[in-house]
Scaffold this active site. Structure first.
Site, PDB file in Angstrom:
ATOM      1  N   ARG A 188       0.828  -1.215   0.000  1.00  0.00           N
ATOM      2  CA  ARG A 188       0.000   0.000   0.000  1.00  0.00           C
ATOM      3  C   ARG A 188       0.861   1.264   0.000  1.00  0.00           C
ATOM      4  O   ARG A 188       0.660   2.157  -0.816  1.00  0.00           O
ATOM      5  CB  ARG A 188      -0.922   0.021   1.233  1.00  0.00           C
ATOM      6  N   ASP A 316      -1.669 -16.382  -2.459  1.00  0.00           N
ATOM      7  CA  ASP A 316      -1.980 -15.653  -3.700  1.00  0.00           C
ATOM      8  C   ASP A 316      -0.860 -14.845  -4.374  1.00  0.00           C
ATOM      9  O   ASP A 316      -0.316 -15.231  -5.426  1.00  0.00           O
ATOM     10  CB  ASP A 316      -3.207 -14.748  -3.486  1.00  0.00           C
ATOM     11  N   GLU A 451     -10.574  -8.419  -6.524  1.00  0.00           N
ATOM     12  CA  GLU A 451      -9.912  -9.426  -7.378  1.00  0.00           C
ATOM     13  C   GLU A 451     -10.684  -9.763  -8.653  1.00  0.00           C
ATOM     14  O   GLU A 451     -10.089  -9.938  -9.717  1.00  0.00           O
ATOM     15  CB  GLU A 451      -9.627 -10.708  -6.577  1.00  0.00           C
TER      16      GLU A 451
HETATM   17  C1  DMJ Z   1      -5.250  -6.164  -1.289  1.00  0.00           C
HETATM   18  O1  DMJ Z   1      -4.613  -5.559  -0.240  1.00  0.00           O
HETATM   19  C2  DMJ Z   1      -4.285  -6.833  -2.221  1.00  0.00           C
HETATM   20  O2  DMJ Z   1      -4.910  -7.074  -3.436  1.00  0.00           O
HETATM   21  C3  DMJ Z   1      -3.755  -8.127  -1.669  1.00  0.00           C
HETATM   22  O3  DMJ Z   1      -2.939  -8.798  -2.577  1.00  0.00           O
HETATM   23  C4  DMJ Z   1      -4.889  -9.031  -1.278  1.00  0.00           C
HETATM   24  N1  DMJ Z   1      -5.851  -8.395  -0.441  1.00  0.00           N
HETATM   25  C5  DMJ Z   1      -6.306  -7.065  -0.727  1.00  0.00           C
HETATM   26  C6  DMJ Z   1      -7.566  -6.963  -1.539  1.00  0.00           C
HETATM   27  O4  DMJ Z   1      -8.493  -7.922  -1.374  1.00  0.00           O
END
Ligand code: DMJ
Length: 576
Positions: A188, A316, A451
């Protein structure tokens, strides 16, 4: 009168008669002197003109050289111009009026989210829209403000961007006695600041990115180089969360590569790149044949612990970054190991893919030991986009096989949304092949996650199929209907009942709204061959890769070095 005229004309004609001069030597001498003076005058003028022309030519050449140098010295300005042009002149482009309208609606949503944040939570990490206050879920680093910078910039919300920049310049302070998540802070804050820097060329963003990255860096000082996932921003003491039994988390440890490589490229300091690339080298030493890693890793030994294998929570973005570092590195030999690892993981992913009866929903199951679990997180819905993005690196057969799979998975993810009363997806789903209802929601909250729209964005960009725009529009309308409140956007505690929560997640502004906006914008806005998105949807400019931190010292004169040297001259980068 006639006589007078004839005598004056014969008077004039005598000056052209040679006898007039030959008779008198004085006249001849005068004539000669007049001739020499005129000749000298003409010659002198011509020489002056020639010299003047030479001078002019040299000046033009110098001007051209200076213009070229100026161009070279302003790599970021050219991006700024390009982005400005694309974002400001969109209305001039021959795009579908419906796309145009939808894009404006998404922009309105961003304005609503942002003004609510400005009004009630300015400088805090996130807004709680129902109670109308800010909360510091990430240590008080202004997470929503930083996460929003590039979205504001891309949407052409200039005044809002300037106000955010002023806060960053005057009020952002990382010196907080706070145990920060290395992963969340990187994706972030470091990612958001670097993206703002790449888009605007404003040096303050790079300075701040370096400040926070320096505070995170001691997290990598472990025997294996696999980082601890939490670090104190003041004293640099790192540790792992208690609930992992001392282990580091796969996604938290393998999702800093894009940001830290970008930071090294832009500062000319290889230390950031070295730390994060070492993680992947370590993991590659014992990388399994199916490329699938359990979510827990021991930071002392560098080995994985018995735990779930998943493309959802905690796994992920490790897989996402294998592919994206390859793209960020211009797909060169230096980053080939990343592509190789990613392709190995895709072989493993294929072993997790199952399809239901009767609906034929394709999904990515999870694995523990040798057992597959028929569950998929909405978080794993980034995978269709990733697979589509990586598919073009294969030969034609493999490429279309993977693109088809991406499209199948995206259909399932879209149905995560369509299958609920609110048309918003739950957090995860279970699959029951052979039963009439072969897919059901598990954890039923929705926290405004991005996503699925992220994957729709990639699929639309890569296939040109407008169906993906339609699906994205359906999802946007469901957010408008269920999540929009007077002072921002909230998640749902339950997608079946529509009961609202009290949190506007920063990734809603960073990711969800940005991907939706880009879904209805021409592909020239943040083109995928020039930018790579980090996992928080922050676009980072693709620049020539410095092969390795070690090689960068010996390769003077490569274009990347030139970029750094030029930038140092400008004072834009810090000295290594
Ligand atoms: C985000 O902070 C990023 O996309 C991260 O990789 C996964 N979680 C959140 C969004 O769902």
């Amino acid at each position: 009168m006639a006589r007078t005229r004839s005598s004056s004309s014969s008077n004039t004609w005598r000056y052209v008669n040679p006898a007039y001069y030959l008779k008198r030597p004085k006249r001849l001498a005068l004539l000669f002197m007049a001739f020499v003076s005129v000749s000298f005058f003409v010659w002198d003028r011509q020489t002056l003109v020639r010299e003047h022309e030479d001078e002019l030519f040299k000046l033009k050449e110098e001007l051209l050289q200076l213009q070229n140098q100026l161009e070279e010295l302003k790599p970021d300005d050219s991006i700024v111009k390009k982005i400005n042009t694309t974002s400001k002149n969109l209305d001039d482009l021959p795009i579908d009026p419906i796309e145009n309208q939808r894009r404006e609606k998404v922009k309105d949503a961003m304005v609503h989210a942002w003004t609510s944040y400005e009004k009630y939570a300015w400088g805090h990490d996130e807004l709680q829209p129902q109670s109308k206050n800010g909360v510091d879920s990430f240590g008080g680093l202004g997470a929503t403000l930083i996460d929003s910078l590039d979205t504001l910039y891309i949407m052409g919300l200039d005044e809002e961007f300037q106000r955010a920049k002023e806060w960053i310049t005057n009020s952002l302070d990382f010196n907080k006695n706070y145990d920060a998540s290395v992963f969340e802070t990187t994706i972030r804050v470091v990612g958001g600041l670097l993206s703002a820097y790449d888009l605007s060329g404003e040096h303050v963003f790079l300075e701040k990115a370096k400040d926070i990255a320096d505070r995170l860096l001691p997290a990598w000082d472990t025997p294996s180089g696999i980082p601890y996932n939490i670090i104190n921003l003041v004293n640099g003491n790192p540790h792992n969360p208690g609930w992992t039994g001392g282990d580091s988390i796969l996604a938290d440890s393998g999702t800093e590569q894009l940001e830290f490589i970008a930071l090294s490229q832009r500062t000319g300091d290889p230390k950031y790149q070295q730390k994060v690339e070492n993680v992947i080298r370590e993991l590659n030493k014992t990388f399994p044949a199916d490329g699938l890693l359990p979510i827990y890793i021991n930071p002392h030994k560098g080995t994985t612990s018995y735990s779930t294998i998943t493309f959802g929570a905690m796994g992920d973005s490790f897989y996402e970054y294998l592919l994206k570092v390859w793209i960020q590195g211009n797909k060169t030999a230096a980053v080939k190991p990343y592509r190789d690892m990613w392709e190995t993981s895709m072989k493993g992913l294929l072993t997790l893919v199952r399809r239901t009866e009767p609906s034929s929903f394709a999904y990515i199951s999870e694995k523990i030991g040798s057992s597959l679990i028929d569950k998929m997180d909405e978080l794993a819905c980034f995978a269709p986009g990733m697979i589509a993005l990586g598919s073009s690196g294969y030969g034609p057969d493999e490429s279309s096989k993977f693109l088809n799979l991406a499209e199948e998975l995206a259909w399932t993810c879209y149905n995560f949304y369509q299958s609920t009363p609110t048309k918003l997806a739950g957090e995860n789903y279970f699959f029951h092949s052979g039963q009439l209802q072969d897919m059901s929601v598990g954890t039923s909250w929705n926290i405004l996650r991005p996503e699925t729209v992220e994957s729709l964005f990639y699929l639309w960009r890569l296939t040109g199929n407008k169906t993906y725009q339609e699906w994205g529009w359906d999802i946007f309308q469901a957010f408008e209907k269920n999540s929009r409140v007077e002072s921002g956007y909230v998640g749902l505690k339950d997608v079946n009942t529509g009961v609202k929560d009290n949190m506007m997640q920063s990734f809603f502004l960073a990711e969800t709204l940005k991907y939706l906006y880009l879904l209805f914008s021409p592909p020239s806005v943040i083109p995928l061959d020039e930018w790579v998105f980090n996992t928080e949807a922050h676009p980072l400019r693709i620049v020539t890769r410095v092969d390795s931190p070690e090689a960068s010292n010996s390769k003077q004169g490569t274009s990347s070095n030139n970029i750094r040297i030029r930038a140092r001259k400008e004072g834009r980068f810090d000295k290594p």
